[in-house]
Design an enzyme around this catalytic site. Sequence first.
Site, short mmCIF file in Angstrom:
data_model
loop_
_atom_site.label_atom_id
_atom_site.label_comp_id
_atom_site.label_asym_id
_atom_site.label_seq_id
_atom_site.Cartn_x
_atom_site.Cartn_y
_atom_site.Cartn_z
N ASN A 168 23.68 69.38 61.15
CA ASN A 168 24.92 69.03 60.46
C ASN A 168 25.85 68.38 61.50
O ASN A 168 26.42 69.07 62.33
CB ASN A 168 25.55 70.30 59.87
CG ASN A 168 26.93 70.06 59.28
OD1 ASN A 168 27.34 68.92 59.09
ND2 ASN A 168 27.64 71.14 58.98
N TRP A 169 25.94 67.05 61.42
CA TRP A 169 26.73 66.33 62.44
C TRP A 169 28.25 66.49 62.23
O TRP A 169 29.03 66.08 63.08
CB TRP A 169 26.38 64.84 62.42
CG TRP A 169 25.02 64.51 62.94
CD1 TRP A 169 24.02 65.39 63.26
CD2 TRP A 169 24.49 63.20 63.18
NE1 TRP A 169 22.91 64.71 63.69
CE2 TRP A 169 23.18 63.36 63.65
CE3 TRP A 169 25.00 61.91 63.05
CZ2 TRP A 169 22.36 62.28 63.99
CZ3 TRP A 169 24.20 60.82 63.38
CH2 TRP A 169 22.89 61.01 63.85
N LYS A 170 28.62 67.03 61.08
CA LYS A 170 30.07 67.16 60.74
C LYS A 170 30.76 65.79 60.91
O LYS A 170 30.17 64.79 60.55
CB LYS A 170 30.72 68.25 61.59
CG LYS A 170 29.95 69.56 61.49
CD LYS A 170 30.71 70.75 61.97
CE LYS A 170 29.82 71.98 61.83
NZ LYS A 170 30.53 73.23 62.09
N HIS A 229 30.02 74.24 52.36
CA HIS A 229 30.19 74.63 53.76
C HIS A 229 31.55 75.31 53.93
O HIS A 229 32.52 74.92 53.27
CB HIS A 229 30.07 73.39 54.66
CG HIS A 229 29.99 73.75 56.11
ND1 HIS A 229 31.10 74.07 56.85
CD2 HIS A 229 28.93 73.85 56.95
CE1 HIS A 229 30.72 74.36 58.09
NE2 HIS A 229 29.41 74.24 58.17
N GLU A 288 33.77 75.04 56.04
CA GLU A 288 34.88 74.13 56.39
C GLU A 288 35.42 73.44 55.14
O GLU A 288 36.60 73.12 55.06
CB GLU A 288 34.40 73.12 57.45
CG GLU A 288 34.29 73.79 58.81
CD GLU A 288 33.26 73.20 59.75
OE1 GLU A 288 32.76 72.09 59.48
OE2 GLU A 288 32.92 73.86 60.75
N GLU A 308 26.12 81.57 56.80
CA GLU A 308 26.87 81.12 57.96
C GLU A 308 28.14 81.97 58.11
O GLU A 308 29.16 81.68 57.46
CB GLU A 308 27.27 79.65 57.77
CG GLU A 308 26.10 78.70 57.75
CD GLU A 308 26.49 77.33 58.28
OE1 GLU A 308 25.87 76.89 59.26
OE2 GLU A 308 27.42 76.72 57.75
N GLY A 352 30.70 77.34 65.42
CA GLY A 352 31.36 76.58 66.48
C GLY A 352 32.04 77.43 67.54
O GLY A 352 32.83 76.92 68.33
N SER A 405 26.49 78.79 65.66
CA SER A 405 26.25 78.83 67.11
C SER A 405 24.77 78.97 67.47
O SER A 405 24.43 79.67 68.44
CB SER A 405 27.08 79.93 67.77
OG SER A 405 28.46 79.63 67.63
N GLY A 408 25.03 72.97 63.90
CA GLY A 408 26.13 72.02 64.08
C GLY A 408 26.11 71.44 65.49
O GLY A 408 25.39 70.48 65.78
N GLY A 409 26.87 72.05 66.38
CA GLY A 409 27.04 71.55 67.75
C GLY A 409 25.75 71.13 68.44
O GLY A 409 25.67 70.04 69.01
#
Length: 242
Positions: A9-11, A105, A107, A163, A169, A201, A222-223
């Site tokens: 997930n590149w966000k 998600h 966010e 999640e 993150g 994470s 993500g990251g």
Amino acid sequence: MNKLFVIGNWKMNPLSLKKAKGLFDSIKRDFKSVKKTKKVEVILCPPFVYLATLGISSSARRKASYGGLVIGSQNCFLEEKGAFTGEISALMLKNLGCKYVIIGHSERRKYFQETDAMINKKLKIALRIGLIPILCIDKISQIKNGMKEILGKDIKKIIVAYEPIWAIGTGKACGYKEAKEFNVLMKKVLGKNHPTLYGGSVNSKNASGYIKESGFHGLLIGGASLKPKEFLKIIKLMVEQF
Ligand code: PGA
């Protein structure tokens, strides 16, 4: 063993098309060296604006000409068509060659006030037009609320990702035991073979444990998905599980 999913997930990253192409190409290049198995599905979810320009098209998807990598989007709108300024239809994504869509998600729930009712509409649309939804949750109640009025055969198609918000993150991944306990609760609602993922994470050091010790069918990342070497390490670890 069920199929394993590795989802990047590149966000809202990277900030230029040039960098997005660079990231995509470097993942694609390294992915060529990974032993191919149909048991591991690697899905990249870039921002909407890069989907078309990364050379993703339905014909490319059919031929898997970008090296077996599959494309998903990070969101879709809750109506299929109409006058909705600034929004993206699930049908547009499907027509562009996306196979998956992330829905709900945390966010989106936090910054865009997405409710279970909105998420329910998005899930229904995605299923109707043939995108595979990846539903993100951090409470068990969000499964039933999000899947309201969705029939059993369609529920089976929804991948559900646990999640924990505090793990996203932050570098503080959920412990395997705690994650397993939540997974068991998810399986009670969804059925024992239902695909469930862990996200929050994830890195190459902790990735395997969520499969081996917590019993998940994959990872939402993500990251670490923005670092090609690290992401490839995780993919390789998943391939080795078979
Ligand atoms: P993270 O993000 O891996 O950077 O914690 C996961 C996610 O939000 O899907």
